[in-house]
Design a protein around this motif. Structure first.
Motif, short mmCIF file in Angstrom:
data_model
loop_
_atom_site.label_atom_id
_atom_site.label_comp_id
_atom_site.label_asym_id
_atom_site.label_seq_id
_atom_site.Cartn_x
_atom_site.Cartn_y
_atom_site.Cartn_z
N THR A 141 -7.90 16.37 -67.91
CA THR A 141 -7.14 15.31 -67.97
C THR A 141 -7.03 14.45 -67.59
O THR A 141 -7.75 13.33 -67.25
CB THR A 141 -6.10 16.22 -68.03
N SER A 142 -6.09 13.28 -68.43
CA SER A 142 -5.68 12.03 -67.85
C SER A 142 -5.00 12.51 -65.91
O SER A 142 -5.61 11.27 -65.89
CB SER A 142 -4.28 11.68 -68.52
N ASP A 143 -5.06 12.78 -65.67
CA ASP A 143 -4.45 13.47 -64.35
C ASP A 143 -6.10 13.30 -63.87
O ASP A 143 -5.78 12.91 -62.74
CB ASP A 143 -3.82 14.84 -64.04
N PHE A 144 -7.21 14.16 -63.88
CA PHE A 144 -8.20 14.13 -63.23
C PHE A 144 -9.08 12.79 -63.70
O PHE A 144 -9.07 12.38 -62.86
CB PHE A 144 -8.86 15.52 -64.09
N LEU A 145 -8.63 12.26 -64.99
CA LEU A 145 -9.01 10.87 -65.14
C LEU A 145 -9.49 10.00 -63.73
O LEU A 145 -9.21 9.61 -63.14
CB LEU A 145 -9.20 10.81 -66.12
N ALA A 146 -8.06 10.11 -63.93
CA ALA A 146 -7.25 9.05 -62.42
C ALA A 146 -7.69 9.27 -61.39
O ALA A 146 -7.22 8.39 -60.61
CB ALA A 146 -5.65 8.82 -62.85
N GLY A 147 -7.94 10.58 -61.32
CA GLY A 147 -7.84 10.71 -59.45
C GLY A 147 -9.90 10.44 -59.97
O GLY A 147 -9.80 10.17 -58.51
N SER A 148 -10.50 10.56 -60.57
CA SER A 148 -11.87 9.66 -60.75
C SER A 148 -11.96 8.21 -60.19
O SER A 148 -12.58 7.51 -59.64
CB SER A 148 -12.35 10.01 -61.11
N ILE A 149 -11.05 7.97 -61.08
CA ILE A 149 -10.80 6.46 -61.04
C ILE A 149 -9.90 5.62 -59.98
O ILE A 149 -9.65 4.42 -59.70
CB ILE A 149 -10.49 5.78 -62.94
N ASN A 150 -9.12 6.81 -59.90
CA ASN A 150 -8.24 6.23 -59.24
C ASN A 150 -6.84 5.50 -59.05
O ASN A 150 -6.94 4.13 -58.98
CB ASN A 150 -9.01 5.58 -57.14
N THR A 166 -4.69 19.54 -73.45
CA THR A 166 -5.42 21.05 -73.05
C THR A 166 -6.43 19.89 -72.30
O THR A 166 -7.17 20.74 -71.49
CB THR A 166 -6.08 21.47 -74.77
N GLY A 167 -6.51 18.76 -72.41
CA GLY A 167 -7.81 17.76 -71.85
C GLY A 167 -8.82 17.85 -72.69
O GLY A 167 -9.91 17.41 -72.23
N GLY A 168 -8.61 18.30 -73.86
CA GLY A 168 -9.32 18.28 -74.66
C GLY A 168 -10.11 16.89 -75.56
O GLY A 168 -9.68 16.11 -76.52
#
Length: 149
Positions: free
Chosen positions: A27-36, A61-63
């Motif tokens: 998801t965009s939230d997951f990606l934002a966490g990885s990218i900070n 759905t984060g698809g």
């Protein structure tokens, strides 16, 4: 001149989608966490990639799926989707050089072709690398990390 961090963020997004596609919702939230970074920035980049026809996104759905194989999406495709180049020119020339000055009236003739050649060389090099190169490189790095641990 500097290419914005949005370009490398977009490549980071593609790497995350590849690495995590089978194990978690990307998801965009997951990606934002990885990218900070802020999820809003990620959503904007995802929209740009989607508008360029490089991905599809299933809201909620984060698809995130690629529209072509990894070997068919080049760094240049990503760059073109993310970096808005004004009038197709990477270099922005200063406005209105003084026509009364011998340098001012000739500077365009001196530099325009050279700057275009530099831009073409950079873009040609970007066309040599694909998302498959990211996949292979990341797989090698992760395998090396697993050997070290």
């Amino acid at each position: 001149m500097q290419i914005s961090s949005r370009f490398t963020i977009a490549l980071h997004v593609f790497s995350c989608v590849d690495v995590f596609k089978d194990t978690r919702r990307v998801t965009s939230d997951f990606l934002a966490g990885s990218i900070n970074t802020n999820p809003v920035i990620i959503r904007k980049i995802l929209t740009q990639l989607k508008n360029a026809g490089l991905i599809t996104v299933a809201r909620g759905t984060g698809g995130i799926e690629l529209t072509r194989s990894m070997s068919e999406i080049t760094f240049y495709d990503v760059y073109e989707a993310i970096e808005a180049v004004e009038n197709g020119d990477l270099f922005r020339f200063h406005e209105s050089p003084n026509p009364e000055c011998p340098v001012g009236r000739n500077v365009h003739a001196l530099l325009d072709g050279k700057l275009k050649a530099i831009q073409n060389a950079m873009e040609d090099e970007m066309r040599r690398y694909t998302l498959l190169d990211l996949h292979s490189g990341m797989a090698a790095l992760l395998a090396e990390e697993n050997r070290i641990e």
